[in-house]
Design a protein around this motif. Structure first.
Motif, PDB file in Angstrom:
ATOM      1  N   ILE A  40      -8.914 -13.157 -19.081  1.00 63.77           N
ATOM      2  CA  ILE A  40      -9.968 -13.768 -19.885  1.00 63.77           C
ATOM      3  C   ILE A  40      -9.506 -13.882 -21.327  1.00 63.77           C
ATOM      4  CG2 ILE A  40     -12.310 -13.497 -20.783  1.00 63.77           C
ATOM      5  CD1 ILE A  40     -13.074 -12.168 -18.172  1.00 63.77           C
ATOM      6  N   LYS A  73     -13.349 -17.968 -22.189  1.00 63.69           N
ATOM      7  CA  LYS A  73     -14.763 -17.627 -22.327  1.00 63.69           C
ATOM      8  C   LYS A  73     -15.033 -17.419 -23.816  1.00 63.69           C
ATOM      9  CE  LYS A  73     -15.409 -17.255 -17.798  1.00 63.69           C
ATOM     10  NZ  LYS A  73     -16.381 -18.059 -17.023  1.00 63.69           N
ATOM     11  N   ILE A  80     -18.235 -12.694 -26.225  1.00 62.93           N
ATOM     12  CA  ILE A  80     -18.712 -13.157 -24.917  1.00 62.93           C
ATOM     13  C   ILE A  80     -17.657 -12.897 -23.851  1.00 62.93           C
ATOM     14  CG2 ILE A  80     -19.311 -15.216 -23.573  1.00 62.93           C
ATOM     15  CD1 ILE A  80     -20.749 -16.294 -26.038  1.00 62.93           C
ATOM     16  N   GLY A  81     -16.432 -13.287 -24.135  1.00 61.92           N
ATOM     17  CA  GLY A  81     -15.354 -13.043 -23.186  1.00 61.92           C
ATOM     18  C   GLY A  81     -15.056 -11.575 -23.013  1.00 61.92           C
ATOM     19  N   GLU A  84     -17.623  -9.921 -20.737  1.00 60.62           N
ATOM     20  CA  GLU A  84     -17.407 -10.236 -19.322  1.00 60.62           C
ATOM     21  C   GLU A  84     -16.256  -9.409 -18.757  1.00 60.62           C
ATOM     22  OE1 GLU A  84     -16.436 -14.055 -16.431  1.00 60.62           O
ATOM     23  OE2 GLU A  84     -17.642 -14.308 -18.236  1.00 60.62           O
ATOM     24  N   ARG A  87     -17.240  -5.775 -18.108  1.00 53.55           N
ATOM     25  CA  ARG A  87     -18.095  -5.557 -16.939  1.00 53.55           C
ATOM     26  C   ARG A  87     -17.336  -5.641 -15.625  1.00 53.55           C
ATOM     27  NH1 ARG A  87     -21.613  -9.050 -19.992  1.00 53.55           N
ATOM     28  NH2 ARG A  87     -20.894 -10.808 -18.710  1.00 53.55           N
ATOM     29  N   ALA A  88     -16.105  -6.122 -15.668  1.00 59.50           N
ATOM     30  CA  ALA A  88     -15.334  -6.342 -14.442  1.00 59.50           C
ATOM     31  C   ALA A  88     -14.932  -5.022 -13.791  1.00 59.50           C
ATOM     32  CB  ALA A  88     -14.095  -7.171 -14.755  1.00 59.50           C
ATOM     33  N   THR A  94      -8.844  -8.030 -13.487  1.00 62.18           N
ATOM     34  CA  THR A  94      -9.414  -8.754 -14.623  1.00 62.18           C
ATOM     35  C   THR A  94      -8.855  -8.119 -15.882  1.00 62.18           C
ATOM     36  OG1 THR A  94     -11.480  -9.272 -13.463  1.00 62.18           O
ATOM     37  CG2 THR A  94     -11.484  -9.429 -15.864  1.00 62.18           C
TER      38      THR A  94
END
Length: 328
Positions: A40, A73, A80-81, A84, A87-88, A94
């Protein structure tokens, strides 16, 4: 005068040595990666972080036999990226491509959707990039000394462009103000590219950017670099003096890009990733690619990268306070 942020000699030495050349044999047998890996990038396509992440991901795909897919992202200064990625699942499938902006986040936001200090396990820095101060081709300033003299004579008359309030170039220019004892006027744009265009069009006086973002305009004669950070000149711009050579030895901001995995990712996976990135950075084509960006390959160990994040966060705290950065 307080010294601006600069990388410690110990960390730079670690980057030069690159850590272990290959993962340990036991780790090399591990079943990782078992499926495609998401990388990401919390910024829009085409920027320095994105460009480097894509090239490193390509090398990792070739080395490990699984696809490393870059996903952009962007938004909210990279949060924001990052949210994410945080949370992976912590299994190494990720990753987050981060840069020194990550160390600035606590001074930009009163609340973050993740624990900035604990959300990730640092893997390694992929590249260290100096930052240069440049003016337009029609600018009356042909060296750093004349620009600083003008800025001291008339505070806030000289303008500088950045990709926005709280962006890495904004912090870097605030650090330059502290080191030089000057006060400039900030003109935020919607992105670093627009800030460079602002200098090219004459709407702002100067910009501070990484070499990779400005080489085309420099080689084309539209941008005139006055100084570059770091302890030595870079091969891509051999005629550009360091800030020390140009009369400002106290300025040492260095940008970096790196990879991190979500907190809880196993040691074996982090070590495997580190070893494979070091292997990728040692490839002749990667060395040439990074050199052409005016940068140097990273490769420092995960623990050294963790220390770098802590040191950077402390250094940018002072810059944010002196520059009047207000948390959103």
């Amino acid at each position: 005068m307080c010294r601006p942020p600069r990388l410690s000699r110990r960390l730079l030495l670690g980057a030069a040595l690159g850590g272990p050349a290959l993962p340990r044999p036991a780790l090399a047998q591990a079943a990782y990666p078992a499926r495609p890996v998401r990388v990401i990038v919390p910024w829009a396509p085409g920027g320095a972080v994105d460009t480097l992440a894509r090239r490193v991901s390509q090398k990792l795909s070739e080395q490990l036999g699984q696809t490393f897919v870059v996903e952009n992202k962007s938004g909210a200064t990279g949060t924001i990226g990052a949210a994410e990625a945080a949370r992976a699942a912590p299994d190494g499938h990720t990753l987050l491509a981060m840069d020194n902006t990550y160390a600035m986040l606590p001074y930009l936001f009163s609340r973050l959707p993740f624990d900035q200090a604990e959300a990730f396990r640092p893997v390694t820095v992929t590249a260290f990039s100096p930052i240069l101060l440049a003016v337009g081709e029609k600018s009356p300033y042909r060296d750093l000394a004349s620009l600083m003299a003008a800025a001291k004579k008339e505070p806030e008359k000289l303008t500088y462009g950045t990709g926005g309030m709280g962006s890495a170039p904004h912090f870097a220019t605030l650090a330059f103000e502290r080191a030089a004892g000057v006060k400039l006027y900030h003109v935020p744009f919607r992105g670093a590219g627009e800030a460079v265009i602002g200098v090219l069009s004459g709407n702002v006086d100067l910009v501070m950017v990484s070499p990779g973002s400005a080489l085309g305009n420099i080689r084309g004669g539209q941008l005139r670099p006055l100084a570059i950070s770091g302890e030595h000149r870079v091969a891509a711009l051999p005629d550009v003096p360091t800030f020390g050579e140009a009369g400002l030895p106290g300025f040492g901001v260095i940008n970096w890009s790196g990879l991190a995995a979500p907190r809880g990712t196993p040691d074996a996976v982090v070590e495997r990733l580190h070893g494979e990135v070091v292997r990728a950075l040692a490839a002749p084509d990667m060395k040439a690619f990074i050199a052409d960006l005016g940068s140097e390959p990273g490769g420092i160990a995960p623990a050294a990268f963790g220390r770098l994040l802590v040191e950077e966060a402390a250094r940018w705290r002072d810059v944010a306070a002196s520059g009047g950065i207000e948390r959103q």
